[in-house]
Design a protein around this motif. Structure first.
Motif, PDB file in Angstrom:
ATOM      1  N   GLU A 171       0.790  -1.227   0.000  1.00  0.00           N
ATOM      2  CA  GLU A 171       0.000   0.000   0.000  1.00  0.00           C
ATOM      3  C   GLU A 171       0.822   1.277   0.000  1.00  0.00           C
ATOM      4  O   GLU A 171       0.464   2.247  -0.681  1.00  0.00           O
ATOM      5  CB  GLU A 171      -1.004   0.008   1.147  1.00  0.00           C
ATOM      6  N   SER A 172       1.931   1.341   0.739  1.00  0.00           N
ATOM      7  CA  SER A 172       2.687   2.590   0.768  1.00  0.00           C
ATOM      8  C   SER A 172       3.466   2.795  -0.531  1.00  0.00           C
ATOM      9  O   SER A 172       3.629   3.934  -0.993  1.00  0.00           O
ATOM     10  CB  SER A 172       3.624   2.626   1.983  1.00  0.00           C
ATOM     11  N   ALA A 173       3.934   1.698  -1.155  1.00  0.00           N
ATOM     12  CA  ALA A 173       4.582   1.818  -2.466  1.00  0.00           C
ATOM     13  C   ALA A 173       3.557   2.241  -3.522  1.00  0.00           C
ATOM     14  O   ALA A 173       3.869   3.021  -4.432  1.00  0.00           O
ATOM     15  CB  ALA A 173       5.235   0.495  -2.860  1.00  0.00           C
ATOM     16  N   LEU A 174       2.346   1.744  -3.388  1.00  0.00           N
ATOM     17  CA  LEU A 174       1.260   2.140  -4.290  1.00  0.00           C
ATOM     18  C   LEU A 174       0.999   3.638  -4.181  1.00  0.00           C
ATOM     19  O   LEU A 174       0.832   4.335  -5.195  1.00  0.00           O
ATOM     20  CB  LEU A 174       0.009   1.332  -3.946  1.00  0.00           C
ATOM     21  N   LEU A 175       0.960   4.141  -2.937  1.00  0.00           N
ATOM     22  CA  LEU A 175       0.711   5.570  -2.739  1.00  0.00           C
ATOM     23  C   LEU A 175       1.833   6.412  -3.347  1.00  0.00           C
ATOM     24  O   LEU A 175       1.573   7.455  -3.962  1.00  0.00           O
ATOM     25  CB  LEU A 175       0.565   5.876  -1.248  1.00  0.00           C
ATOM     26  N   ASN A 176       3.071   5.970  -3.185  1.00  0.00           N
ATOM     27  CA  ASN A 176       4.190   6.676  -3.818  1.00  0.00           C
ATOM     28  C   ASN A 176       4.030   6.715  -5.328  1.00  0.00           C
ATOM     29  O   ASN A 176       4.215   7.748  -5.970  1.00  0.00           O
ATOM     30  CB  ASN A 176       5.510   5.996  -3.456  1.00  0.00           C
ATOM     31  N   SER A 177       3.711   5.569  -5.914  1.00  0.00           N
ATOM     32  CA  SER A 177       3.539   5.489  -7.361  1.00  0.00           C
ATOM     33  C   SER A 177       2.415   6.399  -7.832  1.00  0.00           C
ATOM     34  O   SER A 177       2.533   7.083  -8.857  1.00  0.00           O
ATOM     35  CB  SER A 177       3.256   4.042  -7.766  1.00  0.00           C
ATOM     36  N   LEU A 178       1.321   6.415  -7.074  1.00  0.00           N
ATOM     37  CA  LEU A 178       0.172   7.252  -7.420  1.00  0.00           C
ATOM     38  C   LEU A 178       0.536   8.733  -7.404  1.00  0.00           C
ATOM     39  O   LEU A 178      -0.005   9.540  -8.168  1.00  0.00           O
ATOM     40  CB  LEU A 178      -0.964   6.964  -6.430  1.00  0.00           C
ATOM     41  N   GLN A 179       1.496   9.088  -6.547  1.00  0.00           N
ATOM     42  CA  GLN A 179       1.960  10.476  -6.468  1.00  0.00           C
ATOM     43  C   GLN A 179       3.024  10.807  -7.512  1.00  0.00           C
ATOM     44  O   GLN A 179       3.501  11.943  -7.575  1.00  0.00           O
ATOM     45  CB  GLN A 179       2.538  10.749  -5.079  1.00  0.00           C
ATOM     46  N   GLY A 180       3.448   9.824  -8.294  1.00  0.00           N
ATOM     47  CA  GLY A 180       4.491  10.061  -9.285  1.00  0.00           C
ATOM     48  C   GLY A 180       5.891   9.841  -8.757  1.00  0.00           C
ATOM     49  O   GLY A 180       6.871  10.215  -9.405  1.00  0.00           O
ATOM     50  N   LEU A 181       6.001   9.227  -7.576  1.00  0.00           N
ATOM     51  CA  LEU A 181       7.301   8.938  -6.989  1.00  0.00           C
ATOM     52  C   LEU A 181       7.718   7.505  -7.320  1.00  0.00           C
ATOM     53  O   LEU A 181       6.950   6.740  -7.914  1.00  0.00           O
ATOM     54  CB  LEU A 181       7.237   9.121  -5.464  1.00  0.00           C
ATOM     55  N   LEU A 182       8.925   7.129  -6.933  1.00  0.00           N
ATOM     56  CA  LEU A 182       9.365   5.751  -7.111  1.00  0.00           C
ATOM     57  C   LEU A 182       8.443   4.814  -6.347  1.00  0.00           C
ATOM     58  O   LEU A 182       8.071   5.100  -5.203  1.00  0.00           O
ATOM     59  CB  LEU A 182      10.802   5.568  -6.609  1.00  0.00           C
ATOM     60  N   GLY A 183       8.097   3.702  -6.959  1.00  0.00           N
ATOM     61  CA  GLY A 183       7.244   2.716  -6.311  1.00  0.00           C
ATOM     62  C   GLY A 183       8.015   1.932  -5.273  1.00  0.00           C
ATOM     63  O   GLY A 183       8.328   0.753  -5.490  1.00  0.00           O
ATOM     64  N   GLN A 184       8.289   2.552  -4.152  1.00  0.00           N
ATOM     65  CA  GLN A 184       9.017   1.913  -3.065  1.00  0.00           C
ATOM     66  C   GLN A 184       8.257   2.134  -1.753  1.00  0.00           C
ATOM     67  O   GLN A 184       7.612   3.167  -1.572  1.00  0.00           O
ATOM     68  CB  GLN A 184      10.429   2.492  -2.929  1.00  0.00           C
ATOM     69  N   PRO A 185       8.335   1.180  -0.823  1.00  0.00           N
ATOM     70  CA  PRO A 185       7.626   1.327   0.456  1.00  0.00           C
ATOM     71  C   PRO A 185       8.129   2.524   1.251  1.00  0.00           C
ATOM     72  O   PRO A 185       9.283   2.925   1.144  1.00  0.00           O
ATOM     73  CB  PRO A 185       7.937   0.016   1.184  1.00  0.00           C
ATOM     74  N   ARG A 186       7.235   3.056   2.045  1.00  0.00           N
ATOM     75  CA  ARG A 186       7.579   4.172   2.918  1.00  0.00           C
ATOM     76  C   ARG A 186       7.936   3.662   4.315  1.00  0.00           C
ATOM     77  O   ARG A 186       7.496   2.589   4.737  1.00  0.00           O
ATOM     78  CB  ARG A 186       6.395   5.134   3.044  1.00  0.00           C
ATOM     79  N   VAL A 187       8.703   4.475   5.022  1.00  0.00           N
ATOM     80  CA  VAL A 187       8.970   4.192   6.431  1.00  0.00           C
ATOM     81  C   VAL A 187       7.714   4.538   7.224  1.00  0.00           C
ATOM     82  O   VAL A 187       7.118   5.598   7.027  1.00  0.00           O
ATOM     83  CB  VAL A 187      10.168   5.027   6.933  1.00  0.00           C
ATOM     84  N   ARG A 188       7.288   3.637   8.101  1.00  0.00           N
ATOM     85  CA  ARG A 188       6.097   3.862   8.916  1.00  0.00           C
ATOM     86  C   ARG A 188       6.432   3.663  10.387  1.00  0.00           C
ATOM     87  O   ARG A 188       7.247   2.773  10.713  1.00  0.00           O
ATOM     88  CB  ARG A 188       4.982   2.908   8.480  1.00  0.00           C
TER      89      ARG A 188
END
Length: 448
Positions: A171-188
């Motif tokens: 889900e966090s990599a998806l959100l990055n991709s949706l924003q136009g960023l690299l499709g990588q997981p976020r730190v949570r």
């Protein structure tokens, strides 16, 4: 029993707006709009609907995490169906798309979202364009967009295509991709439901296609009726994907708690050519492989019961392997897949999948050693639980479990490699002795 999710199997052309409405479509949304958002959340919470994307987390609880006082909130639909052996969401999007649209709008109303984004895997480009047409039909009927059905609440809906990366199912990599960023997981933390953790860093609910497609039925029929299907802890229907060595591959909608034996042999038609079933991947490539026994086949397919036999239900993408399947080869294929799909952000996952892939290449070339078996046990253990997302765990699962439960096949590979090595050494020694004149060029065949 009539299908709740795969309604196209009961109602021809349910994908068309008029047909969907004629068969009770959007009644769940109409009912939700007559309730308060907290009441909608409580209804879904009471149903005990669990996420159908893999984790099995409570859907109502996830919605309740969204702060009510946030000015901007989003619903993101995870339609990045990338797990090998999974094709359930695709059937819903293609054949029953309005139920997804309705479920997503109910979720959006429940958290008072300002927009819904449906994130489709890149290979769904044709399906995504058709889905946009279905959304436009709902928009024209005032079911999406400004002042939905005169409620005073506005929410639009958009479709976004990814680029075919497995990691964007997280889900966090998806959100990055949706924003136009690299499709990588976020730190949570922060988590998607919190400020700073969601889409455009606003509070966001991320739900799977199948999960949201359950919601309209729950709103119309009530949580108690939903809990009459399945089991108390895992209620409702589930779409099970069958592929691999099976007579009738496809999607099967059954109550949670149905046994694997019923799914495979009654609905799937059994194993081709009368062969025995050797192994099952119940959640695509990411879940632990199950060695088949009568006890395993009689296990109810629920989130809690699958854990008891050392595996997970996940997205319920069952890949079946018959008695002739080379388990080492299968584990190598899965390892290569995860090595290819690792985003590289976490060192244990990036390096671990690379080296596991190299070890399997050695084994399949017939060059394995006992040390490789030791490495196949130690390397995955250094990957589990230490990465930003679950891909490291997914990559470790097929290795650790197959080495434990099908160890004899790995040992046979190594024994064959050692025999081959010994024969090669002997041949080389003979050639050396011939060159030194210690052996004749040809061996006499008897006689004087």
């Amino acid at each position: 029993m009539a299908h709740i999710l795969l309604r196209d199997l009961d109602i021809p052309d349910i994908w068309q707006f008029d047909t969907y409405v004629a068969n009770g479509g959007y009644e769940g949304l109409r009912k939700a709009l007559q309730m308060t958002p907290p009441e909608v959340i409580q209804t879904v919470l009471d149903s005990n609907l669990r996420g159908r994307g893999g984790a099995g987390f409570s859907t109502g609880r996830k919605w309740s995490f969204i702060p009510q006082d946030a000015a901007i909130k989003y619903v993101v639909v995870n339609a990045d169906e990338s797990e090998p052996g999974t094709f359930k969401d695709r059937q819903i999007i293609e054949k029953n798309p309005h139920q997804l649209v309705e479920g997503a709008m109910i979720a959006a109303y429940a958290i008072q979202a300002t927009a819904v984004y449906i994130y489709c895997r890149g290979e769904f480009w044709d399906i995504a364009h058709a889905l946009e047409e279905r959304i436009e039909e709902a928009r024209q009927a005032n079911l999406v967009g400004e002042n939905v059905l005169g409620s005073g609440w506005s929410c639009d809906m958009f479709v976004h295509l990814g680029a075919g990366a497995y990691i964007c199912g997280e889900e966090s990599a998806l959100l990055n991709s949706l924003q136009g960023l690299l499709g990588q997981p976020r730190v949570r933390p922060p988590f998607p439901a919190q400020k700073g953790g969601g889409l455009y860093y606003q509070p966001t609910v991320v739900n799977n296609v199948e999960t949201l497609s359950n919601v309209p039925w729950i709103m119309v029929n009530g949580p108690d009726a939903y809990k009459e299907i399945g089991t108390p802890q895992s209620p409702g229907p589930k779409i099970f994907c069958l592929s691999g060595h099976i007579e009738k591959p496809g999607n099967y909608e059954l109550p949670l708690g149905t046994t694997m034996r019923e799914l495979i042999f009654e609905h799937g038609g059994g194993i081709p050519n009368g062969k025995k079933l050797k192994g099952i991947l119940p959640s695509g490539a990411s879940g632990p492989v199950i060695r088949v026994t009568d006890e395993v086949l009689d296990t109810p397919m629920t989130y809690e019961e699958m854990a008891k036999i050392g595996s997970t239900l996940g997205s319920a993408s069952f890949i079946l392997m018959d008695e002739d399947t080379d388990i080492v080869w299968a584990a190598a294929k899965m390892t290569h897949f995860f090595k290819h799909e690792s985003c590289g952000k976490c060192t244990p996952c990036r390096e671990g999948t690379f080296w596991l892939d190299r070890i399997y290449e050695r084994l399949l070339r017939g060059e394995g050693t006992p040390r490789d078996l030791t490495l196949l046990e130690s390397v995955p253990k250094q990957m589990k639980g230490v990465t930003l997302c679950a891909l490291g765990d997914f990559a470790a699962n097929p290795v650790l479990v197959t080495v434990q439960t099908f160890r004899e096949e790995y040992e046979q590979y190594i024994a064959n490699a050692q025999t081959k090595h010994a024969q090669t050494v002997e041949t080389m020694q003979d050639l050396t002795r011939k060159e030194a004149g210690e052996l004749p060029e040809t061996v006499p065949q008897g006689g004087a």
